[in-house]
Write an enzyme that holds these catalytic residues in place. Structure first.
Site, mmCIF file in Angstrom:
data_model
loop_
_atom_site.group_PDB
_atom_site.id
_atom_site.type_symbol
_atom_site.label_atom_id
_atom_site.label_comp_id
_atom_site.label_asym_id
_atom_site.label_seq_id
_atom_site.Cartn_x
_atom_site.Cartn_y
_atom_site.Cartn_z
ATOM 1 N N CYS A 166 50.517 23.017 19.204
ATOM 2 C CA CYS A 166 49.460 23.445 18.284
ATOM 3 C C CYS A 166 48.210 23.800 19.087
ATOM 4 O O CYS A 166 47.881 23.121 20.054
ATOM 5 C CB CYS A 166 49.126 22.335 17.286
ATOM 6 S SG CYS A 166 47.729 22.728 16.206
ATOM 7 N N CYS A 168 46.239 23.335 7.723
ATOM 8 C CA CYS A 168 47.131 22.472 8.511
ATOM 9 C C CYS A 168 47.879 21.561 7.545
ATOM 10 O O CYS A 168 47.285 20.717 6.872
ATOM 11 C CB CYS A 168 46.330 21.648 9.505
ATOM 12 S SG CYS A 168 47.367 20.510 10.461
ATOM 13 N N SER A 172 51.421 5.639 7.577
ATOM 14 C CA SER A 172 51.648 6.987 7.059
ATOM 15 C C SER A 172 53.029 7.176 6.451
ATOM 16 O O SER A 172 53.233 8.091 5.661
ATOM 17 C CB SER A 172 51.423 8.009 8.172
ATOM 18 O OG SER A 172 52.229 7.687 9.284
ATOM 19 N N GLY A 214 39.274 9.964 14.055
ATOM 20 C CA GLY A 214 38.847 9.937 15.458
ATOM 21 C C GLY A 214 38.294 8.592 15.829
ATOM 22 O O GLY A 214 37.413 8.073 15.131
ATOM 23 N N CYS A 236 49.736 26.499 7.537
ATOM 24 C CA CYS A 236 50.187 26.902 8.870
ATOM 25 C C CYS A 236 51.474 26.155 9.204
ATOM 26 O O CYS A 236 51.533 24.931 9.075
ATOM 27 C CB CYS A 236 49.111 26.591 9.908
ATOM 28 S SG CYS A 236 49.616 26.938 11.613
ATOM 29 N N ASP A 258 59.392 7.850 8.446
ATOM 30 C CA ASP A 258 58.176 8.060 9.244
ATOM 31 C C ASP A 258 57.688 9.482 9.014
ATOM 32 O O ASP A 258 58.424 10.334 8.519
ATOM 33 C CB ASP A 258 58.459 7.822 10.731
ATOM 34 C CG ASP A 258 57.200 7.422 11.505
ATOM 35 O OD1 ASP A 258 56.103 7.441 10.911
ATOM 36 O OD2 ASP A 258 57.312 7.098 12.703
ATOM 37 N N ASP A 259 56.412 9.719 9.374
ATOM 38 C CA ASP A 259 55.827 11.032 9.095
ATOM 39 C C ASP A 259 56.317 12.107 10.049
ATOM 40 O O ASP A 259 56.400 13.283 9.682
ATOM 41 C CB ASP A 259 54.292 10.951 9.147
ATOM 42 C CG ASP A 259 53.798 10.504 10.504
ATOM 43 O OD1 ASP A 259 53.587 11.375 11.368
ATOM 44 O OD2 ASP A 259 53.624 9.295 10.719
ATOM 45 N N CYS A 271 53.657 24.960 14.356
ATOM 46 C CA CYS A 271 54.276 23.944 15.214
ATOM 47 C C CYS A 271 55.762 23.760 14.907
ATOM 48 O O CYS A 271 56.492 23.156 15.687
ATOM 49 C CB CYS A 271 53.536 22.611 15.096
ATOM 50 S SG CYS A 271 53.337 22.017 13.408
ATOM 51 N N ASN A 318 34.733 20.155 13.499
ATOM 52 C CA ASN A 318 36.107 19.660 13.450
ATOM 53 C C ASN A 318 37.031 20.852 13.614
ATOM 54 O O ASN A 318 36.988 21.786 12.811
ATOM 55 C CB ASN A 318 36.356 18.966 12.104
ATOM 56 C CG ASN A 318 37.816 18.576 11.922
ATOM 57 O OD1 ASN A 318 38.532 18.395 12.885
ATOM 58 N ND2 ASN A 318 38.241 18.463 10.682
ATOM 59 N N GLY A 319 37.860 20.850 14.661
ATOM 60 C CA GLY A 319 38.797 21.948 14.875
ATOM 61 C C GLY A 319 38.909 22.313 16.334
ATOM 62 O O GLY A 319 38.537 21.541 17.221
#
Length: 470
Positions: free
Chosen positions: A398, A252, A299, A36, A447, A361-362, A450, A113-114
């Site tokens: 999501c 996640c 990443s 963040g 999960c 790429d991610d 998405c 966080n969430g």
């Protein structure tokens, strides 16, 4: 930039020897800055004093919000810290955390966080019973419920447990009471939380890399659904009554693919190893003949190395990243975001000129960044560009703290892989196979909402996800 972002990073510390913790919290948060970059804050208290909480919250990065003088003024042996990217609630100073509450039983500091999926109804319920909210974030709903439950509970940790029975969604919490540090994780385990120790001080953090930064030893992860209470009298106490069977866990998976730092371990498994595995699986499942494998920084680099290891094609560095650009992804207006791609990355002509390139790429969200990066390689002389993606295609939004947007903004929602490849200008395109996700998470429960639209919790009927949805 067209990248995913995760809501927050949290860090808490309790020094049983009475030493100030603000500086350690600052450096712990520094290690979590990737989670963040919009706002940050630290709140501390002296357990032997009058229990007044001192806090500093501001917009921007840690080094913009805190000075040595600011940290020197934060005196206390117990504290919590937070770095935030807003996925629900606007990006304003009022919404910065940690939240601090003064109520009839004393004081509370909370970092979350969430994302809660039932926050609007809980908020309305509180408002109709007289609550006045100072923020637009769901974290304040959690804080209010803990404070209210505390009135009829024997302890703060009991109040946290009662509040957890009401809130639904993703949450890793750190709660600071006058003489206890409490960590809690939702029963599905969406977001990570771990415990560390340095000398006679205990630490709670989103990632193990934050423990390493301050020289703390990893103790263990907080289990999904677990509440841990840290105090000098009893050390670490555990309440697992909210825990679900392991087969119901829903971490996640993007912690492994993108969010967490590669030097972190999430629930006992190396993030670096996970990304290497993703690259190896891409090479196994979607091979292509080429001269060089490259990653999109940062990443994509580990997955690119994994692809190179498995395929035998050399790994190289095709991009130079300007690490001093800062928070380009929060610039207003699409034009600014697009130009920031060129500001952040530059292709190395002498590496790619005349070569067939495999670019890893991610993920691909809207596709607006991918086509510019592909064009960069073409302009630098690449003969072919084959793209491989370390995640399956995004098909659903999501609701649990990741800013995957509405379906009509997802490039994969109504286009085939071949159509996406044509749009972004690649010679070929392939995604990680859906069945590989469990393997890159070491068989842990994850999960996949998405990618499949099948969520561990029923999605909310109203928009809870903030500005990016609009």
């Amino acid at each position: 930039m067209d990248r995913l972002h995760e809501e927050c990073g949290v860090f808490g510390m309790y020094d049983f020897d009475g030493k100030d913790v603000a500086s350690a919290i600052y450096y712990g948060l520094y290690a979590l800055q990737h989670r963040g970059q919009e706002s940050c804050g630290i709140a501390v208290s002296d357990t032997e004093g009058p229990n007044r909480i001192s806090s500093v919250r501001d917009m921007g990065l840690l080094n913009e919000a805190f000075t040595p003088e600011t940290l020197e003024g934060l005196k206390g042996d117990i504290g919590v810290g937070h770095v935030r990217y807003s996925t629900a609630g606007s990006s304003t100073r009022e919404n910065a955390q940690p939240l601090v509450l003064n109520y009839v039983k004393g004081t509370l500091g909370l970092a979350h966080n969430g994302n809660l999926i039932n926050a609007p109804e809980l908020r309305r319920e509180l408002e109709y019973t007289g609550a006045i909210f100072q923020t637009t974030i769901d974290s304040e709903v959690i804080a209010y419920h803990i404070a209210r439950e505390r009135l009829n509970s024997k302890s703060v940790e009991e109040a946290v447990g009662r509040a957890m029975k009401k809130i639904k969604g993703a949450y890793s919490l750190i709660v600071m009471s006058p003489r206890k540090l409490i960590g809690a994780r939702d029963p599905f385990g969406f977001r990570p939380l771990c415990i560390g120790r340095r000398d006679n001080a205990y630490v709670l953090a989103s990632e193990t890399c934050a423990l390493d930064t301050i020289g703390a030893a990893f103790v263990r992860d907080v289990e999904p659904g677990e509440i841990v209470t840290i105090s000098p009298e009893r050390g670490i106490e555990s309440d697992r009554r909210m825990c679900l069977p392991k087969e119901q866990h829903a971490r996640c998976v993007f912690e492994y693919i993108y969010f967490a730092r590669p030097d972190s371990y999430v629930d006992g498994f190396s993030v670096y190893s996970s990304r290497i595995l993703a690259g190896k699986f891409l090479a196994m499942d979607s091979p292509v003949d080429a001269d060089l494998v490259v990653g999109v920084p940062e990443s994509g680099n580990c997955a690119a190395m994994g692809y190179a290891m498995e395929s035998g094609i050399p790994y190289g560095q095709a991009f130079v990243k300007n690490t001093y650009v800062g928070r380009t992804f929060i610039k207003p207006g699409q034009k600014s975001r697009e130009s920031s791609v060129q500001v952040k990355l530059n292709a190395l002509r002498e590496v790619v000129d005349g070569k067939r390139i495999i670019m890893i790429d991610d993920s691909i969200v809207r596709g607006t960044t991918s086509d510019r990066i592909v064009r960069m390689l073409r302009d630098a002389g690449a003969k072919e560009v084959h793209m491989r993606v370390g995640a399956p295609p995004f098909l659903w939004p999501c609701y649990f703290g990741t800013d995957i947007p509405a379906r009509d903004q997802l490039i994969a929602h109504n286009k085939t892989v071949e159509e996406i490849s044509d749009m972004i200008g690649t010679d070929s395109l392939a995604y990680l196979r859906l069945e590989r996700l469990s393997e890159i998470a070491n068989g842990l429960g994850i999960c996949k909402g998405c990618f499949t639209g099948e969520y561990p919790l029923t999605p909310p009927q109203e928009d809870i996800r903030g500005e990016f949805e609009r």
